[in-house]
Motif scaffolding. Sequence first.
Motif, mmCIF file in Angstrom:
data_model
loop_
_atom_site.group_PDB
_atom_site.id
_atom_site.type_symbol
_atom_site.label_atom_id
_atom_site.label_comp_id
_atom_site.label_asym_id
_atom_site.label_seq_id
_atom_site.Cartn_x
_atom_site.Cartn_y
_atom_site.Cartn_z
ATOM 1 N N VAL A 148 0.850 -1.188 0.000
ATOM 2 C CA VAL A 148 0.000 0.000 0.000
ATOM 3 C C VAL A 148 0.886 1.237 0.000
ATOM 4 O O VAL A 148 1.755 1.406 0.861
ATOM 5 C CB VAL A 148 -0.932 0.025 1.231
ATOM 6 C CG1 VAL A 148 -1.755 1.314 1.238
ATOM 7 C CG2 VAL A 148 -1.849 -1.183 1.222
ATOM 8 N N HIS B 257 1.289 4.779 0.917
ATOM 9 C CA HIS B 257 0.688 5.652 1.926
ATOM 10 C C HIS B 257 1.135 7.089 1.685
ATOM 11 O O HIS B 257 2.329 7.367 1.608
ATOM 12 C CB HIS B 257 1.117 5.211 3.328
ATOM 13 C CG HIS B 257 0.650 6.117 4.419
ATOM 14 N ND1 HIS B 257 -0.651 6.118 4.881
ATOM 15 C CD2 HIS B 257 1.297 7.078 5.122
ATOM 16 C CE1 HIS B 257 -0.772 7.029 5.837
ATOM 17 N NE2 HIS B 257 0.394 7.628 6.000
ATOM 18 N N TYR C 294 -11.164 8.391 -3.936
ATOM 19 C CA TYR C 294 -9.888 7.679 -3.943
ATOM 20 C C TYR C 294 -9.426 7.545 -5.392
ATOM 21 O O TYR C 294 -10.095 6.895 -6.197
ATOM 22 C CB TYR C 294 -10.049 6.278 -3.361
ATOM 23 C CG TYR C 294 -10.279 6.212 -1.874
ATOM 24 C CD1 TYR C 294 -9.201 6.173 -0.994
ATOM 25 C CD2 TYR C 294 -11.566 6.174 -1.347
ATOM 26 C CE1 TYR C 294 -9.404 6.097 0.381
ATOM 27 C CE2 TYR C 294 -11.778 6.097 0.023
ATOM 28 C CZ TYR C 294 -10.699 6.064 0.880
ATOM 29 O OH TYR C 294 -10.900 5.992 2.229
ATOM 30 N N PRO D 162 -7.644 3.216 -5.224
ATOM 31 C CA PRO D 162 -7.784 2.523 -3.941
ATOM 32 C C PRO D 162 -7.221 1.111 -3.926
ATOM 33 O O PRO D 162 -7.075 0.526 -2.848
ATOM 34 C CB PRO D 162 -9.303 2.519 -3.704
ATOM 35 C CG PRO D 162 -9.895 2.615 -5.072
ATOM 36 C CD PRO D 162 -8.957 3.484 -5.860
ATOM 37 N N ASP E 124 -3.727 4.798 -0.328
ATOM 38 C CA ASP E 124 -4.760 5.200 0.634
ATOM 39 C C ASP E 124 -5.121 6.676 0.549
ATOM 40 O O ASP E 124 -5.905 7.178 1.350
ATOM 41 C CB ASP E 124 -4.333 4.847 2.063
ATOM 42 C CG ASP E 124 -3.100 5.600 2.540
ATOM 43 O OD1 ASP E 124 -2.530 6.391 1.755
ATOM 44 O OD2 ASP E 124 -2.692 5.393 3.706
#
Length: 208
Positions: free
Chosen positions: A53, A55, A131, A134, A138
């Motif tokens: 992910v 970030h 988003y 997504p 995030d």
Amino acid sequence: MTDSPSLNAPFTVDDVEVMSREYLYEGFFRLDKVTLRHRQFEGGWSGEVVREVHHRHDAVGVLLYDPEQDKVVLVEQIRAGALNDAHTPWKLECVAGLVDKDESLEDVARREALEEAGCEVGDLILLHTYYPSPGACDERVTLFCGLIDSGGLGGVHGLDEEHEDIRVHVLPFVQVWELLGAGRLDNAMCLIGLHWLAAERASLRARR
């Protein structure tokens, strides 16, 4: 004929178990390795799912529009994510920036308009919060339309400490719409903002 399932979200964050989170890299942005499991639509739980992910801080974008002159202000700068673009890594975009924790979204929109385009914003109209990707990131983006006076705008702007080299374009709406149709405006903020503006432009101009 099978009825369509409800569009109400069937699950919440309580239906996800984050088993571990590992920080792989932290620089301008952060990359996490997340191991999770989640409830499934047909019952039971998934097996372990591993995802990376990206970030990053939430962002604010603002489409700058002059209803008096029917002109749109866009900014152009090099984008690291587009270095392999066959046409150019310099992208025409809406003004945008990351949210500092002590700022309101409206304050971010006004600050970025001034820093990136030398532009004072009048009314701000909230369009969407979304988003952009997504599946891997995030980040949430809040997009505004900012009503402005485009007279005297142009030139090169940006903050030296952020290595910004930003050229400002003041363009008639018709020309911007042609650029969109030709694929020159190929980022989500422009696409979302300009399709909204195409629908609302007449009412904005009637407010003059």
